[in-house]
Design a protein around this motif. Sequence first.
Motif, PDB file in Angstrom:
ATOM      1  N   UNK A  39      47.982 -64.109  31.432  1.00  0.00           N
ATOM      2  CA  UNK A  39      46.907 -64.659  30.601  1.00  0.00           C
ATOM      3  C   UNK A  39      47.123 -64.333  29.130  1.00  0.00           C
ATOM      4  N   UNK A  40      47.441 -63.076  28.840  1.00  0.00           N
ATOM      5  CA  UNK A  40      47.630 -62.689  27.439  1.00  0.00           C
ATOM      6  C   UNK A  40      48.732 -63.505  26.783  1.00  0.00           C
TER       7      UNK A  40
ATOM      8  N   UNK B 233      38.926 -67.240  25.009  1.00  0.00           N
ATOM      9  CA  UNK B 233      39.996 -66.425  25.577  1.00  0.00           C
ATOM     10  C   UNK B 233      39.635 -64.944  25.535  1.00  0.00           C
ATOM     11  N   UNK B 234      39.035 -64.501  24.443  1.00  0.00           N
ATOM     12  CA  UNK B 234      38.625 -63.093  24.345  1.00  0.00           C
ATOM     13  C   UNK B 234      37.598 -62.756  25.411  1.00  0.00           C
TER      14      UNK B 234
ATOM     15  N   UNK C 295      50.107 -67.854  23.108  1.00  0.00           N
ATOM     16  CA  UNK C 295      50.937 -69.028  22.851  1.00  0.00           C
ATOM     17  C   UNK C 295      50.060 -70.252  22.578  1.00  0.00           C
ATOM     18  N   UNK C 296      49.083 -70.475  23.434  1.00  0.00           N
ATOM     19  CA  UNK C 296      48.214 -71.639  23.297  1.00  0.00           C
ATOM     20  C   UNK C 296      47.486 -71.638  21.947  1.00  0.00           C
ATOM     21  N   UNK C 297      46.947 -70.502  21.579  1.00  0.00           N
ATOM     22  CA  UNK C 297      46.233 -70.403  20.301  1.00  0.00           C
ATOM     23  C   UNK C 297      47.180 -70.668  19.125  1.00  0.00           C
TER      24      UNK C 297
ATOM     25  N   UNK D 236      38.003 -60.007  28.295  1.00  0.00           N
ATOM     26  CA  UNK D 236      37.001 -58.950  28.483  1.00  0.00           C
ATOM     27  C   UNK D 236      36.556 -58.880  29.944  1.00  0.00           C
ATOM     28  N   UNK D 237      36.315 -60.034  30.528  1.00  0.00           N
ATOM     29  CA  UNK D 237      35.843 -60.069  31.910  1.00  0.00           C
ATOM     30  C   UNK D 237      36.873 -59.509  32.880  1.00  0.00           C
ATOM     31  N   UNK D 238      38.133 -59.886  32.716  1.00  0.00           N
ATOM     32  CA  UNK D 238      39.142 -59.394  33.651  1.00  0.00           C
ATOM     33  C   UNK D 238      39.364 -57.895  33.468  1.00  0.00           C
TER      34      UNK D 238
END
Length: 163
Positions: free
Chosen positions: A127-128, A20-21, A133-135, A25-27
């Motif tokens: 996304x954030x 996810x990080x 939430x997912x994590x 970073x990419x976006x």
Amino acid sequence: MASPHGDRTVAFSLQLARAHQELRRRVREIRAGIGNRTLPDDVLVHHCLAFCTALTEHHRGEDDGMFADVLRARPDLAPTVAKLVEDHGWITSILSRVGRLAAQAAESPGADLEAIGRELDGLTAIMDSHFNFEERVLSEALDRTTPDTGWSDPVFRFRGGTG
């Protein structure tokens, strides 16, 4: 942490957070490039399309593999997984718009990329929230009860990339 499902050491929740990080970073890198025009438009468009592919593959790996294994181990997480899948649908919709705008920009040199930037701003916010939430809700299940039946590669590693 040692996996109860094999002889290798795994911490799926940590690997998920790292994936996810990397996507974050990419976006951010693409968005900054659009805002600052630090790269030629065609390079930005290429990076944007590669990012869309990476995020799509990540979510497909979750939907088609990781979530199924989580649910086999923890059926009580069905409502949570359903919410995450629903989020993936929203994100896919935005990625489709980004992809269309990027394809149009690729065909029109000097195109205004700010429309892509605005979509990326919305995508970043979703996304954030989704990633956090997912994590939070899947960490324990991933580390303690979820086997890796092959889903980890598409979820944790990205093919085409921006860096």
